[in-house]
Motif scaffolding. Sequence first.
Motif, PDB file in Angstrom:
ATOM      1  N   CYS A  70     -16.701   0.904  -1.584  1.00 38.99           N
ATOM      2  CA  CYS A  70     -16.251   2.272  -1.893  1.00 38.99           C
ATOM      3  C   CYS A  70     -15.714   2.950  -0.637  1.00 38.99           C
ATOM      4  O   CYS A  70     -15.953   2.508   0.491  1.00 38.99           O
ATOM      5  N   PRO A 120      -5.602   2.611  -1.375  1.00 40.17           N
ATOM      6  CA  PRO A 120      -5.605   3.563  -2.497  1.00 40.17           C
ATOM      7  C   PRO A 120      -6.533   3.158  -3.623  1.00 40.17           C
ATOM      8  O   PRO A 120      -6.927   3.992  -4.421  1.00 40.17           O
ATOM      9  N   GLY A 121      -6.903   1.901  -3.710  1.00 35.00           N
ATOM     10  CA  GLY A 121      -7.775   1.482  -4.800  1.00 35.00           C
ATOM     11  C   GLY A 121      -9.238   1.779  -4.552  1.00 35.00           C
ATOM     12  O   GLY A 121     -10.061   1.628  -5.459  1.00 35.00           O
ATOM     13  N   HIS A 174      -5.772   6.867   0.338  1.00 33.09           N
ATOM     14  CA  HIS A 174      -4.387   6.546   0.003  1.00 33.09           C
ATOM     15  C   HIS A 174      -3.539   6.506   1.274  1.00 33.09           C
ATOM     16  O   HIS A 174      -2.715   5.593   1.455  1.00 33.09           O
ATOM     17  N   SER A 231       0.836  -1.204   0.000  1.00 31.87           N
ATOM     18  CA  SER A 231       0.000   0.000   0.000  1.00 31.87           C
ATOM     19  C   SER A 231       0.867   1.249   0.000  1.00 31.87           C
ATOM     20  O   SER A 231       0.607   2.197  -0.726  1.00 31.87           O
ATOM     21  N   SER A 252     -16.633   5.594  -7.288  1.00 30.61           N
ATOM     22  CA  SER A 252     -16.655   4.146  -7.325  1.00 30.61           C
ATOM     23  C   SER A 252     -17.830   3.649  -8.161  1.00 30.61           C
ATOM     24  O   SER A 252     -18.927   4.197  -8.106  1.00 30.61           O
ATOM     25  N   GLU A 274       2.212   2.053  -3.358  1.00 31.23           N
ATOM     26  CA  GLU A 274       1.255   2.699  -4.251  1.00 31.23           C
ATOM     27  C   GLU A 274       1.102   4.181  -3.905  1.00 31.23           C
ATOM     28  O   GLU A 274       1.011   5.038  -4.779  1.00 31.23           O
ATOM     29  N   ARG A 320     -12.363   3.940  -4.332  1.00 36.00           N
ATOM     30  CA  ARG A 320     -12.823   5.243  -4.826  1.00 36.00           C
ATOM     31  C   ARG A 320     -13.977   5.754  -3.971  1.00 36.00           C
ATOM     32  O   ARG A 320     -14.685   4.964  -3.350  1.00 36.00           O
ATOM     33  N   LYS A 322     -13.157   1.354   3.748  1.00 40.86           N
ATOM     34  CA  LYS A 322     -13.834   0.836   2.568  1.00 40.86           C
ATOM     35  C   LYS A 322     -15.112   0.153   3.027  1.00 40.86           C
ATOM     36  O   LYS A 322     -15.077  -0.836   3.761  1.00 40.86           O
TER      37      LYS A 322
END
Length: 559
Positions: free
Chosen positions: A416, A263-264, A258, A31, A409, A34, A266, A422
């Motif tokens: 999301c 970070p993935g 992030h 992570s 997302s 990224e 949205r 998340k």
Amino acid sequence: MELRARGWWLLCAAAALVACVRGDPASKSRSCAEVRQIYGAKGFSLSDVPQAEISGEHLRICPQGYTCCTSEMEENLANRSRAELETALRDSSRALQTMLATQLRGFDDHFQRLLNDSERALQDAFPGAFGELYTQNARAFRDLYAELRLYYRGANLHLEETLAEFWARLLERLFRQLHPQLLLPEDYLDCLGKQAEALRPFGEAPRELRLRATRAFVAARSFVQGLGVAGDVVRKVAQVPLGAECSRAVMKLVYCAHCLGVPGARPCPDYCRNVLKGCLANQADLDAEWRNLLDSMVLITDKFWGPSGVERVVGSVHVWLAEAVNTLQDNRDALTAKVIQGCGSPKVNPQGAGPEERQRRGKAVLPEQPPAGGALEKLVSEAKAQLRDVQDFWISLPGTLCSEKMALSTASDDRCWNGVAKGRYLPEVMGDGLANQINNPEVEVDITKPDMTIRQQIMQLKIMTNRLRSAYNGNDVDFQDASDDGSGSGSGDGCLDDTCSRKAGKKSSSARTPLTHALPGLSEREGQKTSAAGCPQPLAFLLLLLLSLALAVAGPRWR
């Protein structure tokens, strides 16, 4: 609502803490790698980025779990997120400004072309038709067209008075030219001016021109002014800075995922909308008056057609002028007899030429200018469609920015970024406008302190809407309180009282009031034809400020 929101945040915080504690070292290192890539792509120094997650007690905006962000990184990303949102706002506003400016130029060019073509037709036809009756008075006709242009472009002229003064001056000059054998002192010409309304020396042309030109020019200039005011409002509102609470909320929306090691993920769509509805709460309050302005502009285009419409009247001013001079020539003998009956017999000028020595010219027969190939119809059709498309611009702005700029997302609700972890975003989406943000869970908004710049722009929209509504009824709001008995009423053939007498008709243009609603592009030279052109009016500015403060004080107070 407040208790439910607090419960939601406690639940999400607990979930985030558990997620951070259970994460394995490999995922944490991956992570941060990224985050390192994203941070470097933003132009920041990679030396700020830790190799693996660290404890997040130092974070001031993002949740304080394990994090890949140092304090300096959080501050840099917060500034970057604010700048990115401001850029997105400016881009959206710039597209609207460009559309309004394009419409303004199109209509302004068309209206100016109509008036220019009319003056050109007069200059081509009048010398051959009227001879010295025109050539010795060409300046009076040029001045009339110049004043019509000034009025259209925003000079604070009274159009009816302008026309009345023109007819009064023209009558004096033409009567003197038609009777060179007579001595006509000033007091005799004053008497002629007072007799003019009853004598109607120019027939019905002055009255027809006054009635039609007033409505046509008021409609044309108010519509173009409306486009200018709308563009100015958009430009000034786009310069309003984002508040500190908004900046914090946008940072959490865009970059805290992030920092938190996801970070993935949205942003959740409803989460984004709540953030931007809070950030743009003041802008949404423009909606009602913005719609009123655009509706009034669409409505005023109805006045562009028909016998008194802009297309026909502005392009045919020369036709009424020719008709007036023709009538004066045809009725010269009868007019002279009535003037002598009312004002007495003037003395003979021993050095003047006899009337029979001055060759009489023929009539000027001028057709009205044909419509310019449907150009105005095309302009109006495009304007109506585009103005309707942007009616909901201010209240749709949060949704537009979220969908086009925030990379929302598209996954299921539980995958999301909700601002904490998340997962599903539970709070309801707030309504539009400042008052509806009292319970916004994402942005702390003080609904008792509206932005004064935006309140001033709301007032400008109201003022322009009132001008358009008055214009629709054929009234110029700058003079709607003036007595209808003033000069210019009736046929405009002469003066009804001393305020419109021959001497008043000769007043200098420097005595006129300044430009108050000038259109973009009005040159300094044109502005100098009125005194203090471009200078603000202190009283008007003070009233606008007081009204804006009154609106702010009168706003709802929440405890």
